[in-house]
Motif scaffolding. Structure first.
Motif, PDB file in Angstrom:
ATOM      1  N   PRO A 193       0.817  -1.209   0.000  1.00 35.37           N
ATOM      2  CA  PRO A 193       0.000   0.000   0.000  1.00 35.37           C
ATOM      3  C   PRO A 193       0.844   1.250   0.000  1.00 35.37           C
ATOM      4  CG  PRO A 193      -0.869  -1.599   1.541  1.00 35.37           C
ATOM      5  CD  PRO A 193       0.431  -2.151   1.033  1.00 35.37           C
ATOM      6  N   GLY A 194       0.442   2.207  -0.865  1.00 36.17           N
ATOM      7  CA  GLY A 194       1.151   3.470  -0.927  1.00 36.17           C
ATOM      8  C   GLY A 194       2.232   3.486  -1.976  1.00 36.17           C
ATOM      9  N   ALA A 195       2.386   2.370  -2.734  1.00 37.98           N
ATOM     10  CA  ALA A 195       3.404   2.356  -3.772  1.00 37.98           C
ATOM     11  C   ALA A 195       2.941   3.175  -4.952  1.00 37.98           C
ATOM     12  CB  ALA A 195       3.688   0.916  -4.192  1.00 37.98           C
ATOM     13  N   ALA A 196       3.720   3.164  -6.036  1.00 38.93           N
ATOM     14  CA  ALA A 196       3.409   3.984  -7.196  1.00 38.93           C
ATOM     15  C   ALA A 196       1.996   3.737  -7.659  1.00 38.93           C
ATOM     16  CB  ALA A 196       4.383   3.651  -8.325  1.00 38.93           C
ATOM     17  N   GLY A 197       1.331   4.795  -8.085  1.00 40.16           N
ATOM     18  CA  GLY A 197      -0.030   4.667  -8.586  1.00 40.16           C
ATOM     19  C   GLY A 197      -1.043   5.271  -7.657  1.00 40.16           C
ATOM     20  N   ALA A 198      -0.643   5.673  -6.435  1.00 40.24           N
ATOM     21  CA  ALA A 198      -1.556   6.309  -5.506  1.00 40.24           C
ATOM     22  C   ALA A 198      -1.049   7.701  -5.204  1.00 40.24           C
ATOM     23  CB  ALA A 198      -1.645   5.502  -4.210  1.00 40.24           C
ATOM     24  N   PRO A 199      -1.969   8.700  -5.082  1.00 44.36           N
ATOM     25  CA  PRO A 199      -1.547  10.076  -4.869  1.00 44.36           C
ATOM     26  C   PRO A 199      -0.934  10.277  -3.503  1.00 44.36           C
ATOM     27  CG  PRO A 199      -3.917   9.872  -4.634  1.00 44.36           C
ATOM     28  CD  PRO A 199      -3.412   8.555  -5.141  1.00 44.36           C
ATOM     29  N   GLU A 216      -0.383   2.156   6.089  1.00 45.25           N
ATOM     30  CA  GLU A 216       0.503   1.419   5.191  1.00 45.25           C
ATOM     31  C   GLU A 216       1.428   0.493   5.976  1.00 45.25           C
ATOM     32  OE1 GLU A 216       2.247   4.691   3.206  1.00 45.25           O
ATOM     33  OE2 GLU A 216       0.735   4.758   1.617  1.00 45.25           O
ATOM     34  N   SER A 217       1.946   0.992   7.097  1.00 45.66           N
ATOM     35  CA  SER A 217       2.817   0.175   7.941  1.00 45.66           C
ATOM     36  C   SER A 217       2.054  -1.027   8.492  1.00 45.66           C
ATOM     37  CB  SER A 217       3.374   1.025   9.084  1.00 45.66           C
ATOM     38  OG  SER A 217       4.145   0.247   9.975  1.00 45.66           O
TER      39      SER A 217
END
Length: 313
Positions: free
Chosen positions: A25-31, A206-207
């Motif tokens: 979660p939070g990798a490329a593709g999310a603002p 995300e963590s």
């Protein structure tokens, strides 16, 4: 280590999506909201025990219904209106305004207030760890899952609204209303201060999701099929989140939708690990206080007033 070696072996043989796609979660593709550095969204392992050896889940809890009571929620933070209330322990929908387009003239906006309320929201178990409710309105039945200060509304199997699904038709009013999707606070009401708080919430979510994913993966042991399934679901999370939040008002500025969807994913991963234990522990704290300070509530507008023009998709 042997369990994670199995997952790595599957990756190396090509039986799982490419490693670049196995982003957390939070990798490329999310603002990344304003004020965030984006470091929390890299998906890279962090120091201090965030590697494969750490497979201890985080005991995240599902959000309480208290976070949505007496708040003005709008589809994608921009149109329609839902306001919930709780009386004598019963959750109900006291205001429902739906925006959409005319049945007779596609592309022409319409907006109606559904009469006959308040409508009781009936608890119907859980979905991916979140509390689920049924709202049995004859002209527009739907379910919703409670997130923190927002809800995910589902019409049948549809989780987003389009001319092909996620809608309710009100033929007498000549209106096809968009209902399915994320209903949350107006996107234009979230300023820099809220964006900074949202960034902190998302970073924590995300963590938690990373920890719970590793725990769930480790729990599959030598079951190659389940390891592949768990890893594939994780790999697809970023794209699913982007799809759900693409139309949220000013999402690229504040990131509210992405933060709540990521929190929900962390809960889902924890629930998948041991559904019975999760529900028992979660239900035991159902009347807990909010886990973080809630923003000051603003007055709920009169139904139909101060609503932005519907944006048709």
């Amino acid at each position: 280590m042997r369990r994670f070696a199995l997952a790595l072996a599957l990756l190396s043989t090509g039986t799982l999506p490419a490693a670049a796609q196995l982003q957390l979660p939070g990798a490329a593709g999310a603002p990344t909201p304003v004020g965030g550095s984006g470091a929390a969204s890299s998906g890279a392992p962090r120091s201090g025990g965030d590697g494969p050896r750490n497979s201890t889940p985080v005991a995240v809890r599902s959000p309480s219904e208290d976070t949505i009571v007496n708040r003005s929620l709008r589809l994608n933070g921009r149109q329609g209106q839902m306001v919930f209330e709780r009386k004598d322990g019963v959750l109900s929908l006291k205001t429902l305004v739906i925006a959409g387009e005319q049945l007779s003239r596609r592309g022409e906006a319409c907006q109606i207030e559904v009469a006959g309320g308040p409508f009781t929201a009936q608890r119907s178990g859980r979905h991916d760890g979140l509390r689920r409710y049924d709202v049995s309105i004859e002209s527009c039945p739907f379910t919703f899952d409670v997130m923190d200060g927002a809800i995910q509304v589902n019409v049948g199997d549809a989780t987003t609204s389009s001319p092909l699904g996620g809608v309710c038709e009100f033929k007498q009013a000549d209106c096809r209303g968009y209902v399915a999707g994320v209903w949350g606070p107006p996107g234009n009401s979230l300023g820099p201060n809220e964006a900074r708080e949202i960034e902190k919430v998302r970073s924590k979510a995300e963590s938690n999701a990373r920890s719970n994913f590793r725990a769930l993966l480790a729990a599959q042991g030598h079951d190659k099929a389940m390891v592949k399934t768990v890893a594939a679901e994780q790999a697809g999370f970023s794209s699913r989140r982007a799809e759900r939040c693409a139309d949220y008002e000013r999402e690229d500025v504040h990131g509210f939708c992405a933060s709540r969807v990521t929190e929900a994913w962390a809960v889902a991963l924890r629930a998948k690990l041991n559904p019975a234990t999760f529900e028992r522990d979660d239900d035991s704290t159902e009347k807990r206080a909010p886990t973080r300070p809630r923003p000051k509530r603003t007055a709920v507008p009169t139904p139909g007033e101060d609503l932005p023009p519907p944006v048709l998709r």
